[in-house]
Design a protein around this motif. Sequence first.
Motif, PDB file in Angstrom:
ATOM      1  N   GLY A  21     -19.991  24.844 -23.228  1.00 51.26           N
ATOM      2  CA  GLY A  21     -20.009  25.965 -22.289  1.00 51.26           C
ATOM      3  C   GLY A  21     -19.755  25.624 -20.836  1.00 51.26           C
ATOM      4  N   VAL A  37      -9.418  31.945 -19.834  1.00 51.57           N
ATOM      5  CA  VAL A  37     -10.050  32.650 -20.947  1.00 51.57           C
ATOM      6  C   VAL A  37     -11.498  32.942 -20.569  1.00 51.57           C
ATOM      7  CG1 VAL A  37     -10.599  32.542 -23.410  1.00 51.57           C
ATOM      8  CG2 VAL A  37      -8.549  31.416 -22.551  1.00 51.57           C
ATOM      9  N   GLU A  38     -11.857  34.221 -20.514  1.00 55.70           N
ATOM     10  CA  GLU A  38     -13.221  34.632 -20.116  1.00 55.70           C
ATOM     11  C   GLU A  38     -14.269  34.304 -21.173  1.00 55.70           C
ATOM     12  OE1 GLU A  38     -14.727  36.024 -17.455  1.00 55.70           O
ATOM     13  OE2 GLU A  38     -13.002  36.486 -16.213  1.00 55.70           O
ATOM     14  N   GLU A  39     -13.965  34.652 -22.444  1.00 56.59           N
ATOM     15  CA  GLU A  39     -14.999  34.534 -23.478  1.00 56.59           C
ATOM     16  C   GLU A  39     -15.146  33.087 -23.937  1.00 56.59           C
ATOM     17  OE1 GLU A  39     -11.130  35.351 -25.339  1.00 56.59           O
ATOM     18  OE2 GLU A  39     -12.279  36.581 -23.955  1.00 56.59           O
ATOM     19  N   TYR A  40     -16.372  32.715 -24.256  1.00 58.25           N
ATOM     20  CA  TYR A  40     -16.686  31.364 -24.697  1.00 58.25           C
ATOM     21  C   TYR A  40     -16.639  31.287 -26.213  1.00 58.25           C
ATOM     22  CZ  TYR A  40     -19.344  27.141 -25.743  1.00 58.25           C
ATOM     23  OH  TYR A  40     -19.740  25.936 -26.234  1.00 58.25           O
ATOM     24  N   ASP A  41     -15.790  30.409 -26.705  1.00 59.23           N
ATOM     25  CA  ASP A  41     -15.652  30.184 -28.135  1.00 59.23           C
ATOM     26  C   ASP A  41     -15.802  28.680 -28.356  1.00 59.23           C
ATOM     27  OD1 ASP A  41     -15.133  30.482 -30.813  1.00 59.23           O
ATOM     28  OD2 ASP A  41     -12.954  30.581 -30.566  1.00 59.23           O
ATOM     29  N   LYS A 125     -16.650  25.450 -12.334  1.00 59.22           N
ATOM     30  CA  LYS A 125     -17.200  26.782 -12.043  1.00 59.22           C
ATOM     31  C   LYS A 125     -17.623  26.944 -10.586  1.00 59.22           C
ATOM     32  CE  LYS A 125     -18.691  27.534 -16.825  1.00 59.22           C
ATOM     33  NZ  LYS A 125     -19.672  28.110 -17.720  1.00 59.22           N
ATOM     34  N   LYS A 156     -11.179  29.273 -13.363  1.00 56.51           N
ATOM     35  CA  LYS A 156     -10.839  30.685 -13.124  1.00 56.51           C
ATOM     36  C   LYS A 156      -9.812  30.827 -11.997  1.00 56.51           C
ATOM     37  CE  LYS A 156     -12.910  35.220 -12.690  1.00 56.51           C
ATOM     38  NZ  LYS A 156     -14.165  35.965 -12.745  1.00 56.51           N
TER      39      LYS A 156
END
Length: 194
Positions: A21, A37-41, A125, A156
């Motif tokens: 993460g 990519v915004e969503e965490y996978d 971040k 980002k």
Amino acid sequence: MPKKAKQNLPLHKVIMVGSGGVGKSALTLQYMYGDFVEEYDPTKADSYRKKVVLDGQECQIDILDTAGQEEYAAIRDNYYRSGEGFLCVFSVCEHESFEHTQEFRDQIGRVLDDETVPFILVGNKVDLEHLRRVSSNEATALAAEWNCPYVETSAKTRQNVEQVYTQLMRKIHVRKETLQRNEAKSKKGKCLIL
């Protein structure tokens, strides 16, 4: 003919390490494709290759984006052995991820038994400054202790994304040249009796 030329390009193998993460995949995807990519996978392990120009010379970068989750710790050793340089990523918003960088550093050192392997500590971040839990000074001090650079990035906003990969590839390139020179010197002084 063009295929053969591509195979002769220098290849620099980069391994992304860090807790889950923290943005290892986001940094990689931003560097490779210019996408955020915004969503965490959670990643198991993904490999990417791209032709780039490093200081005027064409080369390839091979990026292995490893899993940060603890359940994958056992397979990391194999990944580390294939690496020529490491980006050790933590989130500036999560102090625990910063603390875990020591474990990744120790594991790489144990597996490779080589203190000279190119390594950069990356605080990701930084666009979330209002959530910051790790100061630049704290991270810079740890990097100085490890004798490696510290770079702050944002997957980002793309802040320092290109620069951190380029800096690591330069370190890998210099190290390869040094190792080749040393190898050539050691071969020169040897005598062969038939």
